[in-house]
Design a protein around this motif. Structure first.
Motif, short mmCIF file in Angstrom:
data_model
loop_
_atom_site.label_atom_id
_atom_site.label_comp_id
_atom_site.label_asym_id
_atom_site.label_seq_id
_atom_site.Cartn_x
_atom_site.Cartn_y
_atom_site.Cartn_z
N GLY A 191 0.82 -1.21 0.00
CA GLY A 191 0.00 0.00 0.00
C GLY A 191 0.85 1.26 0.00
N SER A 192 0.20 2.42 -0.01
CA SER A 192 0.94 3.67 -0.16
C SER A 192 1.74 4.07 1.07
CB SER A 192 0.01 4.80 -0.60
OG SER A 192 -0.94 5.05 0.39
N PHE A 193 1.27 3.74 2.28
CA PHE A 193 2.05 4.12 3.47
C PHE A 193 3.42 3.46 3.46
CE2 PHE A 193 -2.21 5.00 5.55
CZ PHE A 193 -1.99 6.36 5.73
N ARG A 194 3.42 2.14 3.19
CA ARG A 194 4.70 1.41 3.18
C ARG A 194 5.58 1.85 2.02
NH1 ARG A 194 5.43 -4.30 1.84
NH2 ARG A 194 3.20 -4.49 2.13
N THR A 195 4.95 2.14 0.88
CA THR A 195 5.73 2.57 -0.28
C THR A 195 6.38 3.92 -0.03
OG1 THR A 195 4.24 1.32 -1.70
CG2 THR A 195 5.64 2.93 -2.78
N GLN A 196 5.65 4.84 0.61
CA GLN A 196 6.23 6.14 0.95
C GLN A 196 7.44 5.96 1.87
OE1 GLN A 196 1.79 7.82 0.82
NE2 GLN A 196 2.97 8.76 2.45
N PHE A 197 7.30 5.06 2.84
CA PHE A 197 8.40 4.76 3.78
C PHE A 197 9.59 4.16 3.02
CE2 PHE A 197 10.59 2.12 6.91
CZ PHE A 197 10.68 2.97 8.00
N LEU A 198 9.30 3.26 2.08
CA LEU A 198 10.34 2.63 1.26
C LEU A 198 11.11 3.67 0.44
CD1 LEU A 198 11.77 0.24 -0.23
CD2 LEU A 198 9.77 0.10 -1.72
N LEU A 199 10.39 4.59 -0.18
CA LEU A 199 11.04 5.63 -0.99
C LEU A 199 11.98 6.48 -0.14
CD1 LEU A 199 7.96 6.65 -3.19
CD2 LEU A 199 9.98 5.41 -3.99
N GLU A 200 11.53 6.81 1.08
CA GLU A 200 12.38 7.59 2.00
C GLU A 200 13.62 6.78 2.40
OE1 GLU A 200 8.61 9.95 4.08
OE2 GLU A 200 9.57 8.28 5.13
N ALA A 201 13.41 5.48 2.64
CA ALA A 201 14.52 4.61 3.06
C ALA A 201 15.57 4.50 1.95
CB ALA A 201 13.99 3.22 3.43
N LEU A 202 15.11 4.42 0.70
CA LEU A 202 16.04 4.31 -0.44
C LEU A 202 16.81 5.61 -0.65
CD1 LEU A 202 13.77 2.28 -2.86
CD2 LEU A 202 15.84 1.45 -1.73
N GLU A 203 16.13 6.72 -0.45
CA GLU A 203 16.78 8.03 -0.56
C GLU A 203 17.90 8.15 0.48
OE1 GLU A 203 15.13 12.53 -0.56
OE2 GLU A 203 13.72 11.01 -1.25
N ASN A 204 17.60 7.68 1.68
CA ASN A 204 18.59 7.73 2.76
C ASN A 204 19.74 6.76 2.51
OD1 ASN A 204 19.09 6.55 5.99
ND2 ASN A 204 19.44 8.70 5.50
N LEU A 205 19.43 5.58 1.98
CA LEU A 205 20.48 4.61 1.66
C LEU A 205 21.43 5.18 0.61
CD1 LEU A 205 21.78 1.79 1.89
CD2 LEU A 205 20.14 0.98 0.18
N VAL B 244 22.74 9.89 -10.67
CA VAL B 244 21.91 10.49 -9.62
C VAL B 244 20.70 9.60 -9.37
CG1 VAL B 244 20.48 12.51 -9.06
CG2 VAL B 244 22.67 12.81 -10.21
N LEU B 245 20.31 9.48 -8.11
CA LEU B 245 19.18 8.62 -7.73
C LEU B 245 17.92 9.01 -8.50
CD1 LEU B 245 18.35 6.37 -5.60
CD2 LEU B 245 17.45 8.27 -4.25
N ASN B 246 17.27 7.99 -9.07
CA ASN B 246 16.06 8.25 -9.84
C ASN B 246 14.96 7.29 -9.38
OD1 ASN B 246 14.22 9.07 -11.76
ND2 ASN B 246 15.13 7.88 -13.41
#
Length: 429
Positions: free
Chosen positions: A52-66, A183-185
């Motif tokens: 769902g969108s809550f977990r996906t939003q969290f995933l996108l933030e996690a990847l940006e941080n990684l 650059v991260l995409n």
């Protein structure tokens, strides 16, 4: 030049990441990769989105941080989207890599994907090496083989605590040698077939993805507030951010590892003293291990109606009206409704709430437990395949509960854990 791919999945961190450390030690340069697997964004046979969108939003933030943390070490994160068995070999060919390092999977679908990738890489003369990085105890250190692991948690825990040791966490690398990484995409939610879900202002905590946030949360819960010392007394709370550690969300994506947490607990105990509460957090990490090892033992069985019990005929069907009422907090129980609204509007629910809504779903509504588990899979930010399906099977009486069937008296639970109605008043106003 020896080039290797590090394929990140649910291990989005640089601290205590054996896969990353081994890749660096065996290669001249590495390419960190994350693949958005198309199958993770499909609708399941139960009618819910897999993610769902809550977990996906969290995933996108996690990847940006990684990506940010990798760039500080001289590397970066390559993003790809599609079927891993198509996309990973493409990257292998592009960078002329000879080896792919990746975390080991235990659940059926994930293992199937891993095998498909392995078969494609074999044709390219590229090796795949897997590492077990998700548990507190390493599978090789357990005092029993996987097939002989006790099905009762207490037996598993006592023997493991007595006879196995917890390995030291790996230190984060000092430097990573990589070619120039673009650059991260990241894909957008819309590209992943999702819509943005705004977090309800009543949310117990605002989860932000990434290793940096995970460590920040740990420092807050341990060293700044010393809440770890009262964890056992407060963990059944339902309102606010500090009644429990809330680590499960970062653990689910591997933004932090159980071994790292354990190591910090030991540091905390030296500084502030050990007690039942400091142990209890370790106890909860062992529960997490237990379900993961159960999945290694039973594989597909946790997705069957009969679970790990061999002969349980599916006597329960689905009632669309009752399912709608349960999801939308319109049942006959205000306690269940408050919990289900919290889940729907924030992607989170307390441990106490989860047990009650699952019991209500299986016993009061009398429906096939797997639909409840599938809705949790879509909705929870901290969804973890083993813990989610293992816990639902447990409550449905087809998992690891030695008593066979666990029935919660919802009204009693409500008066025990929400005596002043603070939680219900918050969500039902």
């Amino acid at each position: 030049m020896k080039t290797a791919i590090v394929w990140f999945k649910t291990d989005l961190r640089v601290e205590d990441n054996e896969t990353l450390i081994k890749a660096i030690s065996q290669s001249e340069q590495i390419i960190p990769v994350y693949c958005f697997d198309d199958s993770h964004f499909e609708t399941t046979s139960y009618g819910f989105k897999k993610t769902g969108s809550f977990r996906t939003q969290f995933l996108l933030e996690a990847l940006e941080n990684l990506d940010d943390n990798l760039r500080k070490l001289g590397s970066g994160l390559v993003i790809t989207k599609g079927k891993p068995e198509v996309e990973i070999p493409k990257i292998v060919q592009y960078y002329k890599a000879r080896k792919v390092f990746v975390k080991r999977e235990v659940a059926f679908e994930e293992r199937k994907t891993e095998k498909l990738v392995q078969d494609k890489l074999f044709k390219l003369r590229c090796e795949i090496e897997t590492f077990s990085t998700s548990t507190l105890y390493h599978a090789e250190d357990l005092p029993f083989s996987i097939k002989n692991i006790p099905d009762v948690f207490t037996n598993f825990r006592k023997k493991t605590e007595q006879d196995a040791t917890i390995r030291k966490p790996f230190e984060k690398p000092k430097q990573i040698y990589s070619p120039s990484i673009p650059v991260l995409n990241l894909p957008t939610l819309i590209e992943l077939g999702l819509e943005f879900s705004e977090l309800d202002s009543r949310a117990a905590i605002h989860f932000k993805g990434g290793e940096t946030e995970a460590i920040k949360r740990l420092n807050h819960y341990f060293f700044e507030t010393k809440n770890l010392s009262i964890y056992k007394e407060t963990r059944n709370g339902m309102v606010g951010e500090d009644y429990s550690s809330k680590f499960s969300t970062w653990l689910a994506l591997g933004c932090i590892s159980p071994k790292f947490i354990y190591n910090e607990i030991k540091k905390y105990e030296l500084q502030f003293g050990a007690n039942e509460s400091t142990y209890w957090l370790v106890f909860e990490l062992i529960w997490r291990d237990f379900f993961r090892f159960m999945f290694k033992k039973y594989q597909t069985k946790f997705f069957l109606y009969s679970g790990i019990k061999t002969e349980k005929v599916n006597s329960k069907s689905l009632n669309d009206k009752l399912l709608f009422q349960w999801i939308n907090g319109k049942t006959t129980s205000d306690f269940i409704n408050a919990n289900m609204l919290e889940l729907k509007l924030t992607g989170f629910m307390s441990n106490r709430g989860r047990q009650n809504v699952a019991s209500f779903f299986c016993n009061e509504l009398n429906m096939d437990w797997r639909f409840g588990a599938a809705y949790f899979e879509q909705q929870l930010i901290d969804y973890d395949v083993s813990s989610n399906w293992g816990n639902w099977a447990y409550l449905a009486g087809v998992g690891n509960d030695p008593r066979g069937h666990r029935y919660f008296n919802i009204e009693k639970q409500a008066s025990d854990y929400d005596k002043s109605r603070e939680f219900r008043n918050l969500w039902l106003k």
